[in-house]
Design a protein around this motif. Structure first.
Motif, PDB file in Angstrom:
ATOM      1  N   ALA A  61      -1.773   4.954   9.013  1.00 32.46           N
ATOM      2  CA  ALA A  61      -3.083   5.071   9.047  1.00 32.46           C
ATOM      3  C   ALA A  61      -3.830   5.514   7.392  1.00 32.46           C
ATOM      4  CB  ALA A  61      -3.678   6.419   9.911  1.00 32.46           C
ATOM      5  N   SER A  62      -2.879   6.304   6.966  1.00 34.77           N
ATOM      6  CA  SER A  62      -3.339   6.513   5.551  1.00 34.77           C
ATOM      7  C   SER A  62      -3.261   5.291   4.377  1.00 34.77           C
ATOM      8  CB  SER A  62      -2.351   7.673   4.935  1.00 34.77           C
ATOM      9  OG  SER A  62      -0.992   7.275   4.680  1.00 34.77           O
ATOM     10  N   ILE A  63      -2.322   4.408   4.817  1.00 32.70           N
ATOM     11  CA  ILE A  63      -2.059   3.283   4.127  1.00 32.70           C
ATOM     12  C   ILE A  63      -3.267   2.200   4.482  1.00 32.70           C
ATOM     13  CG2 ILE A  63      -0.927   1.028   4.025  1.00 32.70           C
ATOM     14  CD1 ILE A  63       1.524   2.613   4.295  1.00 32.70           C
ATOM     15  N   PHE A  64      -3.798   2.330   5.562  1.00 31.06           N
ATOM     16  CA  PHE A  64      -5.248   1.623   5.882  1.00 31.06           C
ATOM     17  C   PHE A  64      -6.377   2.113   5.026  1.00 31.06           C
ATOM     18  CE2 PHE A  64      -8.845   0.968   8.838  1.00 31.06           C
ATOM     19  CZ  PHE A  64      -8.899  -0.473   8.399  1.00 31.06           C
ATOM     20  N   THR A  65      -6.348   3.467   5.232  1.00 32.23           N
ATOM     21  CA  THR A  65      -7.869   4.104   4.774  1.00 32.23           C
ATOM     22  C   THR A  65      -7.711   3.730   3.336  1.00 32.23           C
ATOM     23  OG1 THR A  65      -6.505   6.355   5.038  1.00 32.23           O
ATOM     24  CG2 THR A  65      -8.086   5.652   6.658  1.00 32.23           C
ATOM     25  N   ASP A  66      -6.459   3.902   2.673  1.00 31.61           N
ATOM     26  CA  ASP A  66      -6.167   3.963   1.114  1.00 31.61           C
ATOM     27  C   ASP A  66      -6.552   2.548   0.714  1.00 31.61           C
ATOM     28  OD1 ASP A  66      -5.877   6.608   1.103  1.00 31.61           O
ATOM     29  OD2 ASP A  66      -3.781   6.264   0.702  1.00 31.61           O
ATOM     30  N   GLY A  97       0.958  -1.462   0.074  1.00 26.86           N
ATOM     31  CA  GLY A  97      -0.061   0.089  -0.004  1.00 26.86           C
ATOM     32  C   GLY A  97       0.815   1.147  -0.005  1.00 26.86           C
ATOM     33  N   TYR A  98       1.964   1.242  -0.697  1.00 29.48           N
ATOM     34  CA  TYR A  98       3.034   2.317  -0.374  1.00 29.48           C
ATOM     35  C   TYR A  98       3.065   3.401  -1.508  1.00 29.48           C
ATOM     36  CZ  TYR A  98       5.352  -0.042   3.413  1.00 29.48           C
ATOM     37  OH  TYR A  98       5.883  -0.561   4.647  1.00 29.48           O
ATOM     38  N   ASN A 134     -14.568   0.809   3.078  1.00 25.77           N
ATOM     39  CA  ASN A 134     -13.714   0.609   2.104  1.00 25.77           C
ATOM     40  C   ASN A 134     -14.840   0.671   0.825  1.00 25.77           C
ATOM     41  OD1 ASN A 134     -12.388  -0.917  -0.086  1.00 25.77           O
ATOM     42  ND2 ASN A 134     -10.871  -1.286   1.332  1.00 25.77           N
ATOM     43  N   GLU A 135     -14.588   1.557   0.040  1.00 22.26           N
ATOM     44  CA  GLU A 135     -15.614   1.721  -1.036  1.00 22.26           C
ATOM     45  C   GLU A 135     -15.633   0.698  -1.930  1.00 22.26           C
ATOM     46  OE1 GLU A 135     -16.335   5.007  -4.630  1.00 22.26           O
ATOM     47  OE2 GLU A 135     -14.640   5.238  -3.760  1.00 22.26           O
ATOM     48  N   PHE A 136     -14.499   0.057  -2.168  1.00 16.36           N
ATOM     49  CA  PHE A 136     -14.678  -1.189  -2.970  1.00 16.36           C
ATOM     50  C   PHE A 136     -15.399  -2.262  -2.417  1.00 16.36           C
ATOM     51  CE2 PHE A 136     -12.898  -4.997  -4.415  1.00 16.36           C
ATOM     52  CZ  PHE A 136     -12.894  -4.852  -6.096  1.00 16.36           C
ATOM     53  N   ALA A 154     -17.917  -1.058   3.479  1.00 12.06           N
ATOM     54  CA  ALA A 154     -17.607  -2.046   4.587  1.00 12.06           C
ATOM     55  C   ALA A 154     -16.846  -1.114   5.684  1.00 12.06           C
ATOM     56  CB  ALA A 154     -16.906  -3.350   4.237  1.00 12.06           C
ATOM     57  N   PRO A 155     -17.395  -1.259   6.787  1.00 11.00           N
ATOM     58  CA  PRO A 155     -16.835  -0.436   8.020  1.00 11.00           C
ATOM     59  C   PRO A 155     -15.546  -1.150   8.381  1.00 11.00           C
ATOM     60  CG  PRO A 155     -18.547  -1.757   8.824  1.00 11.00           C
ATOM     61  CD  PRO A 155     -18.496  -1.983   7.189  1.00 11.00           C
ATOM     62  N   ILE A 156     -14.452  -1.260   7.571  1.00  4.61           N
ATOM     63  CA  ILE A 156     -13.148  -1.655   7.790  1.00  4.61           C
ATOM     64  C   ILE A 156     -12.863  -1.561   9.022  1.00  4.61           C
ATOM     65  CG2 ILE A 156     -12.850  -2.424   5.327  1.00  4.61           C
ATOM     66  CD1 ILE A 156     -10.759  -0.240   5.422  1.00  4.61           C
ATOM     67  N   GLY A 157     -12.522  -0.160   9.484  1.00  3.44           N
ATOM     68  CA  GLY A 157     -12.152   0.308  10.839  1.00  3.44           C
ATOM     69  C   GLY A 157     -13.013  -0.526  12.067  1.00  3.44           C
ATOM     70  N   GLU A 158     -13.942  -0.431  11.786  1.00  5.70           N
ATOM     71  CA  GLU A 158     -14.884  -1.305  12.819  1.00  5.70           C
ATOM     72  C   GLU A 158     -14.560  -2.700  12.729  1.00  5.70           C
ATOM     73  OE1 GLU A 158     -19.585  -2.510  13.642  1.00  5.70           O
ATOM     74  OE2 GLU A 158     -19.005  -0.562  12.609  1.00  5.70           O
ATOM     75  N   ILE A 159     -14.374  -3.359  11.788  1.00 10.28           N
ATOM     76  CA  ILE A 159     -14.047  -4.619  11.673  1.00 10.28           C
ATOM     77  C   ILE A 159     -12.879  -5.080  12.263  1.00 10.28           C
ATOM     78  CG2 ILE A 159     -13.699  -6.716   9.901  1.00 10.28           C
ATOM     79  CD1 ILE A 159     -16.043  -5.349   8.257  1.00 10.28           C
ATOM     80  N   PHE A 160     -11.787  -4.283  11.799  1.00  9.89           N
ATOM     81  CA  PHE A 160     -10.331  -4.745  12.355  1.00  9.89           C
ATOM     82  C   PHE A 160      -9.841  -3.968  13.324  1.00  9.89           C
ATOM     83  CE2 PHE A 160     -10.591  -5.704   7.369  1.00  9.89           C
ATOM     84  CZ  PHE A 160     -10.457  -7.011   7.527  1.00  9.89           C
ATOM     85  N   ALA A 161     -10.242  -2.727  13.588  1.00  8.15           N
ATOM     86  CA  ALA A 161      -9.418  -2.014  14.628  1.00  8.15           C
ATOM     87  C   ALA A 161      -9.886  -2.458  15.938  1.00  8.15           C
ATOM     88  CB  ALA A 161     -10.019  -0.680  14.410  1.00  8.15           C
TER      89      ALA A 161
END
Length: 445
Positions: free
Chosen positions: A354-359, A60-61, A380-382, A386-393
């Motif tokens: 954080a930006s890599i996660f949101t991207d 994700g760089y 994650n729009e794709f 899906a609320p990936i922050g909620e799912i993984f954080a």
């Protein structure tokens, strides 16, 4: 452990060969040799080669590197994603480069499966303490930090991502099969792996041209990590580095599940992280795939923009797990260790992770990044927002690290080759377990 498509086989080998040849014309720091006068060469920026692995969006760089290069004209990052296959290609080649003292980048990514060996070979690495990075200790969970420290106390690697678990599914294909599509309802369908298989049979009875799962290896790995947490947090080796493949119930349980999936015809028989697997993702050849957080970038990268909104994320059967995560290290052979340490520091800072996660979806190992509101609330729009922050954080702080031995990568590759062979028919079901044990012994040396 993610480019626009996964590269396998010949393409990956070609990339590694090209990188090896480039050593002849570049310094180990990656700055091309020049016939220009010395005064002109001195004005050139230092180029720091960052070598990684993985398909899809890999580490994700992309955006992080572009930001650094725009702000640091004196130090430029050249990101080289060498191959998608860590155990088979990237790590064996990296070991050769590190052993010979030439060929490795200035910053190199290491999957968790290679960290046992990396920790044991302290002579390969620069000590990041010399560049003030011991101050970063409070930024990471204790286990993530300690895995980047050798037995003699050298800080050689900083953590990138971690691998909290989920399951990705094709929402449009679920709808076609008459199954629930809402992620909460989907999660409720499969509290156990037996229920997961039952839903798969129902799916395949309705959607004849699509298999339930990609192949045996991805889900085998998910189950293995879940079971390892129940069996002392070990998989192929105990904490004294003794091979325990035939003694650890976690391995046999995961194997038995993979065999059932194959015998019931629920897989597309695709080996993960190959060109064929990437193509299958793009064509919709399967409806589900095990998804540690970093896999989101792999799936979206492989599936392409046309699949946006067709995928979603649900809970994994069996309740969580921890698969994967990587580190960045600076090889001692780098001619620019100070600048390389600066780049490794930047790529593992809270704001960057954080930006890599949101991207792209790679869950930060940096605890400050995990607490960032942008991470906590990320969608994650794709994956259909899906609320990936909620799912993984929420699961990040409680992840249990699984001990991986010095030769974990070699043994993992041997075992997964047998499991793939069992699925594609080249290894008979009734002989697969013994071959798995025998091949693991050989790989462990």
């Amino acid at each position: 452990m993610m480019i626009s498509k996964r590269r396998g086989g010949l393409a990956a080998a070609s990339a590694l060969a090209a990188a090896a040849l480039a050593v002849a014309s570049c310094s180990s720091g990656g700055t091309p040799q020049s016939s220009a006068p010395a005064s002109s060469a001195a004005a050139e920026p230092v180029t720091i080669r960052v070598q990684t692995f993985g398909g899809g969006e890999n580490f994700g760089y992309k955006n992080a590197v572009a930001k650094w290069n725009a702000e640091h004209k004196d130090i430029q990052i050249k990101h080289e994603n060498l191959t998608d296959q860590f155990e088979q290609q990237y790590w064996p080649q990296m070991i050769q480069w590190l052993t010979s003292g030439t060929g490795a980048g200035d910053v190199v990514g290491i999957d968790e499966g290679g960290m046992g060996l990396a920790k044991a070979r302290t002579e390969w690495w620069a000590d990041l303490k010399e560049y003030g990075l011991e101050s970063r200790k409070a930024d990471f969970p204790a286990w993530k930090w300690e895995n980047g420290v050798t037995a003699d106390g050298k800080l050689f690697a900083l953590g990138t991502d971690i691998g909290g678990m989920s399951l990705c599914y094709r929402k449009d294909l679920f709808e076609k099969a008459g199954l629930p599509t809402d992620r909460t309802e989907v999660s409720a369908m499969w509290p156990t792996w037996d229920e997961f298989m039952n839903v798969g049979k129902k799916f395949q009875s309705k959607v004849k041209d699509t298999k339930w799962a990609d192949g045996t290896n991805t889900l085998y790995q998910v189950v293995l990590y879940q079971e390892a947490a129940k069996n002392g947090n070990v998989s192929y080796f105990d904490k004294s580095n003794n091979l325990i493949v035939d003694k650890n119930p976690a391995v046999k349980t995961a194997f038995d599940f993979a065999q059932k999936m194959s015998q019931q015809g629920l897989t597309a028989k695709l080996r993960n992280f190959t060109d064929e697997w990437a193509t299958g993702t793009q064509k919709g050849s399967f409806a589900t795939v095990g998804c540690p957080s970093w896999m989101l970038g792999v799936v979206s990268g492989n599936a392409g923009d046309d699949a946006k909104g067709k995928w979603d994320v649900a809970s994994v059967p069996g309740g969580g797990g921890n698969w994967g995560g990587s580190w960045l290290a600076v090889p001692k052979q780098s001619k620019h260790p100070k600048e390389a340490a600066m780049v490794a520091d930047y790529l593992t800072q809270a704001q960057t992770e954080a930006s890599i996660f949101t991207d792209f979806g790679n869950m930060p190992s940096n605890t400050k990044a995990q607490q960032d509101p942008a991470v906590q609330g990320a969608k994650n729009e794709f994956f259909n927002d899906a609320p990936i922050g909620e799912i993984f954080a929420k699961s990040a702080a409680s992840l249990q690290p699984v001990f991986l031995g010095v030769k974990h990568a070699q043994v993992k590759n041997a075992i997964e080759s047998v499991i793939q062979g069992m699925d594609d028919g080249s290894v008979p079901y009734d002989k697969a377990w013994q071959q798995l044990v025998d091949d693991a012994v050989k790989a462990a040396g």
